[in-house]
Structures are given as C-alpha cells and as structure tokens.
Motif scaffolding. Structure first.
Motif, PDB file in Angstrom:
ATOM      1  N   HIS A 126      -3.540   6.987  -2.801  1.00 13.60           N
ATOM      2  CA  HIS A 126      -2.929   5.931  -2.103  1.00 13.60           C
ATOM      3  C   HIS A 126      -3.376   5.441  -3.524  1.00 13.60           C
ATOM      4  CE1 HIS A 126      -5.186   1.591  -0.988  1.00 13.60           C
ATOM      5  NE2 HIS A 126      -3.857   1.981  -0.624  1.00 13.60           N
ATOM      6  N   SER A 127      -2.626   3.876  -3.622  1.00 11.49           N
ATOM      7  CA  SER A 127      -2.376   3.161  -4.425  1.00 11.49           C
ATOM      8  C   SER A 127      -1.829   1.651  -3.812  1.00 11.49           C
ATOM      9  CB  SER A 127      -1.931   3.321  -5.997  1.00 11.49           C
ATOM     10  OG  SER A 127      -2.391   4.212  -6.603  1.00 11.49           O
ATOM     11  N   GLU A 185      -8.044   2.992   7.360  1.00 13.79           N
ATOM     12  CA  GLU A 185      -9.881   2.720   6.889  1.00 13.79           C
ATOM     13  C   GLU A 185     -10.593   3.633   6.723  1.00 13.79           C
ATOM     14  OE1 GLU A 185      -9.940  -0.209   5.570  1.00 13.79           O
ATOM     15  OE2 GLU A 185      -8.211  -1.620   6.938  1.00 13.79           O
ATOM     16  N   PRO A 186     -11.369   3.568   5.714  1.00 16.53           N
ATOM     17  CA  PRO A 186     -11.320   2.959   4.503  1.00 16.53           C
ATOM     18  C   PRO A 186     -10.273   3.037   3.584  1.00 16.53           C
ATOM     19  CG  PRO A 186     -13.860   4.322   4.309  1.00 16.53           C
ATOM     20  CD  PRO A 186     -12.890   4.801   5.327  1.00 16.53           C
ATOM     21  N   GLU A 187     -10.176   1.830   2.631  1.00 18.84           N
ATOM     22  CA  GLU A 187      -9.164   2.220   1.576  1.00 18.84           C
ATOM     23  C   GLU A 187      -9.975   2.945   0.516  1.00 18.84           C
ATOM     24  OE1 GLU A 187      -5.968   1.981   1.505  1.00 18.84           O
ATOM     25  OE2 GLU A 187      -6.856   1.648   3.760  1.00 18.84           O
ATOM     26  N   ALA A 188      -9.668   3.719   0.141  1.00 22.05           N
ATOM     27  CA  ALA A 188      -9.821   4.919  -1.432  1.00 22.05           C
ATOM     28  C   ALA A 188      -8.875   5.063  -1.682  1.00 22.05           C
ATOM     29  CB  ALA A 188     -11.063   5.604  -0.974  1.00 22.05           C
ATOM     30  N   ASP A 189      -9.582   5.540  -3.010  1.00 18.22           N
ATOM     31  CA  ASP A 189      -8.156   6.169  -4.140  1.00 18.22           C
ATOM     32  C   ASP A 189      -7.575   7.556  -3.310  1.00 18.22           C
ATOM     33  OD1 ASP A 189      -7.458   4.728  -5.605  1.00 18.22           O
ATOM     34  OD2 ASP A 189      -9.089   4.958  -6.947  1.00 18.22           O
ATOM     35  N   TYR A 191       0.677   5.212  -0.406  1.00 13.70           N
ATOM     36  CA  TYR A 191       0.225   6.603   0.141  1.00 13.70           C
ATOM     37  C   TYR A 191       1.136   7.624  -0.203  1.00 13.70           C
ATOM     38  CZ  TYR A 191      -2.774   3.592   2.439  1.00 13.70           C
ATOM     39  OH  TYR A 191      -3.344   2.490   3.133  1.00 13.70           O
ATOM     40  N   THR A 194      -5.698   3.444 -13.686  1.00 11.60           N
ATOM     41  CA  THR A 194      -6.109   4.076 -13.109  1.00 11.60           C
ATOM     42  C   THR A 194      -7.651   4.575 -14.292  1.00 11.60           C
ATOM     43  OG1 THR A 194      -4.883   5.769 -13.611  1.00 11.60           O
ATOM     44  CG2 THR A 194      -4.587   5.081 -11.395  1.00 11.60           C
ATOM     45  N   HIS A 236       0.645  -1.080   0.093  1.00  9.17           N
ATOM     46  CA  HIS A 236      -0.174  -0.518  -0.146  1.00  9.17           C
ATOM     47  C   HIS A 236       1.050   1.259   0.040  1.00  9.17           C
ATOM     48  CE1 HIS A 236      -3.868  -2.097   0.816  1.00  9.17           C
ATOM     49  NE2 HIS A 236      -3.458  -3.126   1.168  1.00  9.17           N
ATOM     50  N   VAL A 250      -7.801   9.765   0.381  1.00  4.20           N
ATOM     51  CA  VAL A 250      -8.368  10.147   1.977  1.00  4.20           C
ATOM     52  C   VAL A 250      -8.764  11.154   1.743  1.00  4.20           C
ATOM     53  CG1 VAL A 250      -6.365   8.867   4.085  1.00  4.20           C
ATOM     54  CG2 VAL A 250      -5.810   8.565   1.482  1.00  4.20           C
ATOM     55  N   SER A 251      -9.224  10.802   2.917  1.00  4.43           N
ATOM     56  CA  SER A 251     -10.289  11.317   4.009  1.00  4.43           C
ATOM     57  C   SER A 251      -9.211  12.741   4.412  1.00  4.43           C
ATOM     58  CB  SER A 251     -11.356  11.474   4.595  1.00  4.43           C
ATOM     59  OG  SER A 251     -10.600  10.981   5.746  1.00  4.43           O
TER      60      SER A 251
END
Length: 259
Positions: free
Chosen positions: A114-115, A210-214, A101, A134, A99, A216-217
C-alpha cells in the motif's frame, strides 16, 4: 542598506513571472511548428503554469509556515521532470490524494502492499505528478509518480528518482468515472524479492482496509483480492487465448468397405 531575502519576494511578483513565461511559451508555439519548437514551448508553458499555480495555492493556504520561494521550488521540482501530459479537463477531477494497493512478493509469499499518492501539489497544467519517499535497506529512496489519462483509462509510472530500479507501470480502466468508489487495474512491478510480476492493483480516494500500513495483513489482503475479482473482470476478458480461424481443415473421405 539591508539586502532583501529572496524568501520575502511577494507572491504577485512570482505570479507575474509565471504568467510571462507561460505567455512566452504560447508565443513560441504559435510562431513555429517544428518538433524542437513544440517541445520548447511546452516546457515553458509547464514552467510558467507551475509557478502561477504554486503562487495561487500558497495564497489560499497562507499561514502553513512555508515560505513562497520554497513552495514554488517544491512544485517545480515535481513538475518539470514529468514527461506524460493529458488534457487539463481530464486531470482536474483526479488531482486528489489516492490510496494505491498492489500485489508484490516477499519471502516467497505474495502479499498486498500500500502507498499513498498526493496529486494535489503538482499544479502545472496537463501534468499530474506525486512524490513518495520509502525506507529501503540502503536508506530512504525517492520516487516520482506520473499519471496520464487517455479516454477513460489512466496509466501511471512510478519510477525512482535515482538508481537503476525499473519503473512500475500500470493501467486502470474507467478511472474518469467519478461515481465509482474503487478502481481496479493491472500493474507490471518488480517485487521486493527481485521478481518481475504482472500483478493486480486497486485505487481509491479512501482507505480500503484498516489499519493502513505499507504491508497489508493476510486477512485484509483477502478482502482486497475479492474486491479486485469483483471489479476488473466484470466486462473484461483476461488473457484470452486465440482460437483457429478460417475454413475447417479438409478431411479425407472414408475408405469404402467391402460388401
């Protein structure tokens, strides 16, 4: 007489072919020392090793529905375009799913992206290559990620398979120290807004937020920012400013004062 499909080629034939190509590369390297000879030998060795590795991996993962020829083609397509090589002993522990970032810019705001990079499928000796697709405003884009190890440092290049987009280039220290859960480094990346950034990056074999996403919040991004600040600056001096060196400048003696 029914013509046999290439897809039904037994794995042992593919393995023998790969071993023969590898042996040819080793023979060429042992009989010449010119730059062209070494390059040719390395290419043949990588090709043969990729075929053998693909055959072995297919054998142990039989039943996943993929035919032998397609799997070999997939492995070679990832490996032959690679140009950065490392000692296989250094790469073996790093052939994992990672992972990654990094900070980018979008809409005049900085955020963590994130990838997931899968280095388990490129099995050519000395090469660590992953692929990534992507979504983009112009459609799906394919990227090739190469990893190289020098000492305890890992360098990576994330480049588009086509187009003129500049590659993302990064460096992560202490990457071969397996006891670490998180690895922090720096990366030169072109943001989604077209700005070139010297940015932060984090690598881990497990998700860090968490949660995983492209993308990040903001709240989760603060977690990553604090994690990077606790990891990389420890033992490192970032962007030092050189100070004057040599003997001090001579000073004029003070003028005598009248009694």
């Amino acid at each position: 007489m029914r013509k046999r499909s290439l897809n039904s080629t037994p794995l042992w034939i593919i393995g023998i072919l790969g071993a023969g190509v590898t042996a040819l590369g080793v023979y060429i390297q042992s009989t010449g020392s010119s730059a062209g000879t070494v390059m040719t030998a390395g290419t043949l060795a990588a090709l043969g090793g990729g075929v053998v590795g693909a055959a072995i991996s297919i054998f142990f993962s039989a039943g996943d529905g993929r035919d032998a020829l397609s799997a070999v083609h997939d492995v070679l397509n990832r490996s032959l375009g690679a140009s950065m090589r490392s000692a296989e002993a250094d790469l073996a522990p790093l052939r994992r799913v990672w992972h990654c970032y990094w900070i980018t810019q979008k809409g005049e705001k900085y955020l963590w992206a994130h990838s997931v990079y899968d280095f388990t499928r490129a099995v050519s000796p000395g090469l660590a290559v992953a692929g990534l697709t992507t979504d983009h405003h112009a459609g799906a884009l394919d990227y090739r990620i190469e990893m190289v190890v020098r000492g305890d440092r890992m360098l990576f290049v994330d480049a588009p398979a086509q187009g003129k987009e500049p590659p993302t280039v990064g460096m992560v220290p202490f990457f071969t120290e397996g006891y670490r859960a998180v690895y922090a480094g720096v990366v030169l990346v072109r943001s989604w807004d077209g700005t070139d950034l010297l940015s932060k990056c984090l690598w881990s074999v497990t998700p860090l937020v968490e949660p995983e996403a492209d993308v990040v919040s903001h709240d989760q991004g603060q977690v990553l920012d604090d994690l990077w600040a606790r990891t990389l600056p420890r033992g490192h001096v970032l962007f030092p400013t050189p100070e004057p060196t040599g003997p001090p400048e001579p000073t004029e003696p003070p003028e005598p004062t009248e009694p």
